[in-house]
Scaffold this motif. Structure first.
Motif, PDB file in Angstrom:
ATOM      1  N   VAL A  29      -3.813  33.810  29.058  1.00 33.57           N
ATOM      2  CA  VAL A  29      -3.236  33.515  30.275  1.00 33.57           C
ATOM      3  C   VAL A  29      -1.740  34.404  30.386  1.00 33.57           C
ATOM      4  CG1 VAL A  29      -2.443  31.890  32.079  1.00 33.57           C
ATOM      5  CG2 VAL A  29      -4.569  31.501  30.390  1.00 33.57           C
ATOM      6  N   PRO A  30      -1.873  35.126  31.358  1.00 37.65           N
ATOM      7  CA  PRO A  30      -0.198  35.748  31.411  1.00 37.65           C
ATOM      8  C   PRO A  30       0.874  34.634  31.599  1.00 37.65           C
ATOM      9  CG  PRO A  30      -1.640  36.039  33.688  1.00 37.65           C
ATOM     10  CD  PRO A  30      -2.380  35.391  32.726  1.00 37.65           C
ATOM     11  N   LEU A  31       2.008  35.159  31.010  1.00 42.01           N
ATOM     12  CA  LEU A  31       3.039  34.340  31.297  1.00 42.01           C
ATOM     13  C   LEU A  31       3.486  33.950  32.925  1.00 42.01           C
ATOM     14  CD1 LEU A  31       5.576  35.889  28.503  1.00 42.01           C
ATOM     15  CD2 LEU A  31       3.771  34.098  28.206  1.00 42.01           C
ATOM     16  N   GLY A  32       3.542  32.758  33.259  1.00 42.90           N
ATOM     17  CA  GLY A  32       3.570  32.635  34.752  1.00 42.90           C
ATOM     18  C   GLY A  32       4.804  33.227  35.277  1.00 42.90           C
ATOM     19  N   ASN A  33       5.864  33.312  34.524  1.00 41.34           N
ATOM     20  CA  ASN A  33       7.408  33.662  34.954  1.00 41.34           C
ATOM     21  C   ASN A  33       7.410  35.444  34.931  1.00 41.34           C
ATOM     22  OD1 ASN A  33       9.359  31.842  36.519  1.00 41.34           O
ATOM     23  ND2 ASN A  33       8.815  30.464  34.494  1.00 41.34           N
ATOM     24  N   ASN A  34       6.483  35.956  34.342  1.00 38.62           N
ATOM     25  CA  ASN A  34       6.663  37.248  34.233  1.00 38.62           C
ATOM     26  C   ASN A  34       6.377  38.099  35.462  1.00 38.62           C
ATOM     27  OD1 ASN A  34       7.303  39.782  32.799  1.00 38.62           O
ATOM     28  ND2 ASN A  34       5.552  39.661  31.165  1.00 38.62           N
ATOM     29  N   LEU A  35       7.303  37.967  36.158  1.00 38.43           N
ATOM     30  CA  LEU A  35       6.891  38.692  37.508  1.00 38.43           C
ATOM     31  C   LEU A  35       7.752  40.136  37.539  1.00 38.43           C
ATOM     32  CD1 LEU A  35       8.157  35.601  39.932  1.00 38.43           C
ATOM     33  CD2 LEU A  35       5.828  36.372  38.885  1.00 38.43           C
ATOM     34  N   SER A  36       6.966  40.966  38.088  1.00 36.32           N
ATOM     35  CA  SER A  36       7.220  42.490  37.952  1.00 36.32           C
ATOM     36  C   SER A  36       7.199  43.234  39.486  1.00 36.32           C
ATOM     37  CB  SER A  36       6.203  43.183  37.301  1.00 36.32           C
ATOM     38  OG  SER A  36       6.403  44.694  37.294  1.00 36.32           O
ATOM     39  N   HIS A  37       8.260  44.059  39.725  1.00 41.26           N
ATOM     40  CA  HIS A  37       8.410  44.717  40.977  1.00 41.26           C
ATOM     41  C   HIS A  37       7.361  45.921  41.255  1.00 41.26           C
ATOM     42  CE1 HIS A  37      12.199  42.979  42.561  1.00 41.26           C
ATOM     43  NE2 HIS A  37      12.609  43.043  41.427  1.00 41.26           N
TER      44      HIS A  37
END
Length: 417
Positions: A29-37
């Motif tokens: 699963v991807p990291l839930g806080n790894n948000l990218s622009h």
């Protein structure tokens, strides 16, 4: 690639036993806080193993792999305590209870371990109690300092604990909220807290209560930041062994159900009568129901299949489907329901640190709340289900109507406003 940034946990993080039972495996699963622009970067994000196990000895629940804390928190951590009104109200009530219960006054210092944006400490400061925070996440710590809440932007380890002791002496009261499930070396943190606390001082912490996760099917609270899934019995055994007396144990509804444990550092190590009653009740609860726990993965899959089918039905009908709230937990719901691409037009969010970014491993963009954007939607999925009441109040205040509201957990429910 994955192994370089995560490592196997070979022992129980509380009692050090090496024997486990598997509870549920979500795969990678991807990291839930790894948000990218950047959308393309978001779609190519790394994925990490997410598997829950249980210690055969003390019955503690935990993950079997740990992602590097630098990867999780130091640079791209966007959670803010102060965004939800219910949190501020909770901390105000909490500070009143603690001040009375622990006899705090203006001469006492309160330390918050994992203080985030200072929301909890601000409630103590308003009542003329001296406060100090420590948190490794740059953005929340910056906000706290800007708002006049003295915050040390570092990890809470032996070195920083000694630095605090040298500058401030032993602390009167130490608190922590929704943090002691996140920390790599949890026993070191407990030991540092014990060392830093003065004799006859109090330590109180809140963590998600895993019994409530099981009772309500809040499986989405299982994610990489949460290494531990606490219930009272293993914690009490560990805390007593460390040297804490257990004064009080209770629960509250914050974050879908939290456990609060009040400890005291004194020579007469014991468990008071109220916590003993709590432990007996917990012993006979769902937390020890092996049949239910074995069936739980199938319950999750069935619920997510139903959720996915409902969303697809509305999409086929040509309805505009959006999300509300981009918490860490939403990443697992999106993964388990296979909602990733060309489905949700956007996710509305009140936290400015998340706005303009994409949900991990998807092309779903997070956008700022506005009345017009809400009005353009036909269907709204409340991913931040723990703030359902806050969100509905906000929508009604803005006279939003003729909308289909879907809440994915604990079971899929459809509302109309």
């Amino acid at each position: 690639k994955i192994m370089n940034k995560s490592k196997k946990i070979n022992h129980c993080r509380l009692c050090k036993s090496k024997e486990f039972n598997s509870v549920i495996d979500f795969g990678k699963v991807p990291l839930g806080n790894n948000l990218s622009h950047l959308k393309n970067y978001s779609l190519e994000l790394e994925i990490f193993r997410l598997c829950l196990v249980r210690c055969k000895s003390c019955k503690h629940f935990q993950l079997d792999y740990e992602v590097s804390p630098d990867k999780l928190y130091a640079t791209n951590y966007t959670y803010l305590s102060g965004v939800a009104k219910s949190f501020a109200e909770h901390f105000d009530s909490y500070s009143n209870w603690i001040i009375k219960r622990c006899n705090l006054n203006k001469n006492n210092l309160v330390l918050d371990v994992g203080s985030n944006d200072g929301t909890c400490l601000s409630s103590f400061k308003r009542k003329n109690i001296k406060v100090l925070g420590i948190d490794p996440a740059k953005l929340p710590a910056k906000i706290a300092n800007k708002n006049g809440i003295k915050t040390i932007n570092k990890f809470f380890n032996k070195k920083t604990s000694n630095e605090i002791k040298k500058k401030y002496g032993n602390i009167d009261f130490i608190t922590s909220h929704n943090v002691l499930a996140h920390i790599g070396n949890i026993t070191e943190v407990f030991e540092n807290i014990f060392s830093l606390l003065k004799y006859d001082g109090y330590f109180c912490f809140e963590v998600g209560y895993f019994l409530k996760v099981l009772e309500n099917n809040y499986f989405d609270t299982i994610y990489h930041e949460h290494l531990d899934y606490h219930h009272a019995s293993p914690l009490v055994k560990y805390l007593n062994k460390l040297g804490f007396s257990i004064v009080n144990i209770n629960t509250n509804k914050i974050q879908g159900g939290s456990l609060r444990i009040l400890c005291k550092k004194n020579k007469d190590i014991k468990i008071y009568s109220q916590p003993l009653k709590f432990l007996l009740k917990e012993k006979n609860s769902l937390i020890n129901d092996k049949i239910f726990i074995n069936k739980w993965p199938n319950e999750i899959n069935n619920n997510m299949t139903q959720f996915s089918n409902i969303i697809r039905k509305y999409l086929k009908e040509g309805k505009n489907v959006i999300g509300y709230g981009a918490p860490t937990k939403a990443t697992l719901i999106l993964k388990m329901s296979n909602i990733r691409h060309n489905s949700l037009s956007n996710i509305i969010e009140d936290n400015d640190l998340k706005v303009g970014k994409y949900m991990p491993k998807t092309d779903i963009k997070i956008i700022k709340y506005s009345k017009s954007r809400i009005n353009n939607a036909d269907v709204i999925i409340i991913f931040a289900w723990n703030f359902f009441s806050d969100i509905i109040k906000k929508l009604k205040k803005d006279n939003i109507s003729n909308k289909i509201i879907i809440v994915p957990l604990p079971k899929v429910k459809i509302f109309y406003i």
